[in-house]
Scaffold this motif. Structure first.
Motif, PDB file in Angstrom:
ATOM      1  N   MET A 253       0.821  -1.180   0.000  1.00  0.00           N
ATOM      2  CA  MET A 253       0.000   0.000   0.000  1.00  0.00           C
ATOM      3  C   MET A 253       0.878   1.261   0.000  1.00  0.00           C
ATOM      4  SD  MET A 253      -2.947   1.552  -0.019  1.00  0.00           S
ATOM      5  CE  MET A 253      -4.207   0.375   0.280  1.00  0.00           C
ATOM      6  N   ALA A 254       1.948   1.268   0.793  1.00  0.00           N
ATOM      7  CA  ALA A 254       2.828   2.437   0.830  1.00  0.00           C
ATOM      8  C   ALA A 254       3.435   2.699  -0.545  1.00  0.00           C
ATOM      9  CB  ALA A 254       3.926   2.253   1.874  1.00  0.00           C
ATOM     10  N   TRP A 255       3.857   1.633  -1.213  1.00  0.00           N
ATOM     11  CA  TRP A 255       4.444   1.795  -2.543  1.00  0.00           C
ATOM     12  C   TRP A 255       3.432   2.410  -3.496  1.00  0.00           C
ATOM     13  CZ3 TRP A 255       3.272   0.061  -7.422  1.00  0.00           C
ATOM     14  CH2 TRP A 255       4.250   0.266  -8.398  1.00  0.00           C
ATOM     15  N   GLN A 256       2.192   1.930  -3.452  1.00  0.00           N
ATOM     16  CA  GLN A 256       1.160   2.447  -4.353  1.00  0.00           C
ATOM     17  C   GLN A 256       0.871   3.922  -4.071  1.00  0.00           C
ATOM     18  OE1 GLN A 256      -2.471   0.229  -4.466  1.00  0.00           O
ATOM     19  NE2 GLN A 256      -3.311   1.484  -6.083  1.00  0.00           N
TER      20      GLN A 256
ATOM     21  N   GLN B 128       6.604  10.307  -0.383  1.00  0.00           N
ATOM     22  CA  GLN B 128       7.821   9.640   0.072  1.00  0.00           C
ATOM     23  C   GLN B 128       7.552   8.946   1.407  1.00  0.00           C
ATOM     24  OE1 GLN B 128      10.707   9.444  -1.699  1.00  0.00           O
ATOM     25  NE2 GLN B 128       9.527  10.430  -3.305  1.00  0.00           N
ATOM     26  N   LEU B 129       6.496   8.129   1.447  1.00  0.00           N
ATOM     27  CA  LEU B 129       6.223   7.377   2.666  1.00  0.00           C
ATOM     28  C   LEU B 129       7.392   6.441   2.953  1.00  0.00           C
ATOM     29  CD1 LEU B 129       2.493   6.405   2.130  1.00  0.00           C
ATOM     30  CD2 LEU B 129       3.377   7.715   4.060  1.00  0.00           C
ATOM     31  N   HIS B 130       7.833   6.421   4.178  1.00  0.00           N
ATOM     32  CA  HIS B 130       8.900   5.515   4.570  1.00  0.00           C
ATOM     33  C   HIS B 130       8.499   4.823   5.877  1.00  0.00           C
ATOM     34  CE1 HIS B 130       9.779   9.294   6.628  1.00  0.00           C
ATOM     35  NE2 HIS B 130      10.312   8.552   7.573  1.00  0.00           N
ATOM     36  N   ARG B 131       8.975   3.615   6.021  1.00  0.00           N
ATOM     37  CA  ARG B 131       8.603   2.839   7.198  1.00  0.00           C
ATOM     38  C   ARG B 131       9.275   3.423   8.433  1.00  0.00           C
ATOM     39  NH1 ARG B 131       7.434  -3.475   7.564  1.00  0.00           N
ATOM     40  NH2 ARG B 131       6.682  -3.449   9.701  1.00  0.00           N
ATOM     41  N   ILE B 132       8.494   3.510   9.493  1.00  0.00           N
ATOM     42  CA  ILE B 132       9.021   3.956  10.782  1.00  0.00           C
ATOM     43  C   ILE B 132       8.798   2.828  11.789  1.00  0.00           C
ATOM     44  CG2 ILE B 132       8.711   6.411  10.281  1.00  0.00           C
ATOM     45  CD1 ILE B 132       6.145   6.355  11.932  1.00  0.00           C
ATOM     46  N   GLU B 133       9.179   3.053  13.008  1.00  0.00           N
ATOM     47  CA  GLU B 133       9.076   2.034  14.043  1.00  0.00           C
ATOM     48  C   GLU B 133       7.638   1.517  14.159  1.00  0.00           C
ATOM     49  OE1 GLU B 133       9.801   1.677  18.851  1.00  0.00           O
ATOM     50  OE2 GLU B 133      10.720   3.317  17.741  1.00  0.00           O
ATOM     51  N   ASP B 134       7.500   0.199  14.233  1.00  0.00           N
ATOM     52  CA  ASP B 134       6.175  -0.399  14.388  1.00  0.00           C
ATOM     53  C   ASP B 134       5.534   0.065  15.693  1.00  0.00           C
ATOM     54  OD1 ASP B 134       6.566  -1.750  12.044  1.00  0.00           O
ATOM     55  OD2 ASP B 134       6.851  -3.711  12.962  1.00  0.00           O
ATOM     56  N   MET B 135       4.212   0.121  15.678  1.00  0.00           N
ATOM     57  CA  MET B 135       3.463   0.489  16.867  1.00  0.00           C
ATOM     58  C   MET B 135       3.203  -0.789  17.674  1.00  0.00           C
ATOM     59  SD  MET B 135      -0.108   2.641  17.230  1.00  0.00           S
ATOM     60  CE  MET B 135      -0.629   2.030  15.665  1.00  0.00           C
TER      61      MET B 135
ATOM     62  N   TYR C  80       3.954   3.836   8.416  1.00  0.00           N
ATOM     63  CA  TYR C  80       4.721   4.587   7.425  1.00  0.00           C
ATOM     64  C   TYR C  80       4.385   6.053   7.620  1.00  0.00           C
ATOM     65  CZ  TYR C  80       5.139   0.004   5.290  1.00  0.00           C
ATOM     66  OH  TYR C  80       5.397  -1.320   5.067  1.00  0.00           O
ATOM     67  N   CYS C  81       5.348   6.931   7.325  1.00  0.00           N
ATOM     68  CA  CYS C  81       5.136   8.360   7.527  1.00  0.00           C
ATOM     69  C   CYS C  81       5.783   9.153   6.402  1.00  0.00           C
ATOM     70  CB  CYS C  81       5.731   8.780   8.864  1.00  0.00           C
ATOM     71  SG  CYS C  81       5.428  10.509   9.277  1.00  0.00           S
ATOM     72  N   CYS C  82       5.209  10.301   6.128  1.00  0.00           N
ATOM     73  CA  CYS C  82       5.741  11.231   5.138  1.00  0.00           C
ATOM     74  C   CYS C  82       5.438  12.639   5.622  1.00  0.00           C
ATOM     75  CB  CYS C  82       5.064  10.977   3.787  1.00  0.00           C
ATOM     76  SG  CYS C  82       5.644  12.040   2.472  1.00  0.00           S
ATOM     77  N   GLU C  83       6.400  13.542   5.487  1.00  0.00           N
ATOM     78  CA  GLU C  83       6.215  14.926   5.921  1.00  0.00           C
ATOM     79  C   GLU C  83       6.556  15.865   4.778  1.00  0.00           C
ATOM     80  OE1 GLU C  83       8.047  18.011   9.195  1.00  0.00           O
ATOM     81  OE2 GLU C  83       7.911  15.895   9.704  1.00  0.00           O
ATOM     82  N   SER C  84       5.712  16.861   4.598  1.00  0.00           N
ATOM     83  CA  SER C  84       5.958  17.877   3.584  1.00  0.00           C
ATOM     84  C   SER C  84       6.890  18.940   4.149  1.00  0.00           C
ATOM     85  CB  SER C  84       4.643  18.526   3.149  1.00  0.00           C
ATOM     86  OG  SER C  84       4.912  19.685   2.392  1.00  0.00           O
ATOM     87  N   ALA C  85       7.963  19.222   3.444  1.00  0.00           N
ATOM     88  CA  ALA C  85       8.886  20.273   3.869  1.00  0.00           C
ATOM     89  C   ALA C  85       8.259  21.660   3.712  1.00  0.00           C
ATOM     90  CB  ALA C  85      10.178  20.188   3.069  1.00  0.00           C
ATOM     91  N   LEU C  86       7.244  21.754   2.853  1.00  0.00           N
ATOM     92  CA  LEU C  86       6.608  23.052   2.597  1.00  0.00           C
ATOM     93  C   LEU C  86       5.879  23.606   3.810  1.00  0.00           C
ATOM     94  CD1 LEU C  86       5.084  22.295  -0.920  1.00  0.00           C
ATOM     95  CD2 LEU C  86       7.157  23.615  -0.407  1.00  0.00           C
TER      96      LEU C  86
END
Length: 91
Positions: A1-4, A12-19, A34-40
């Motif tokens: 799902m993250a890839w899609q 740019q979703l990337h895997r972070i520590e599991d919950m 997975y998390c992604c942050e906008s620099a804008l």
């Protein structure tokens, strides 16, 4: 799902520590995140798995594989305006 999501929305979703969650039946369960942050504008998007082995993060929503949490205007507006949103629901 993250890839899609990354491909469809140029994220740019990337895997972070599991919950880690205390399970109701099998002890500890780990749900992928997975998390992604906008620099804008520092808006964020999280993709969280609802399943871990035989456990569900939200048992009342067993029909849902992932939750998509959006914080901030840039991602929220982009997801609402994209034509690809219906594609994600069908996968």
């Amino acid at each position: 799902m993250a890839w899609q999501l990354n491909q469809s929305f140029r994220m740019q979703l990337h895997r972070i520590e599991d919950m880690e969650v205390e399970g109701r039946r099998v002890g500890l369960s780990w749900f992928s995140r997975y998390c992604c942050e906008s620099a804008l504008d520092k808006s964020r998007i999280w993709l969280i798995s609802n399943r871990s082995g035989g456990e569900y993060l939200i048992p009342e929503r067993r029909n849902i594989d992932y939750f998509l949490l959006v914080q901030g205007g840039w991602y929220e507006n982009r997801l609402r305006s994209e034509e690809h949103t219906s594609e994600l629901q069908s996968h």
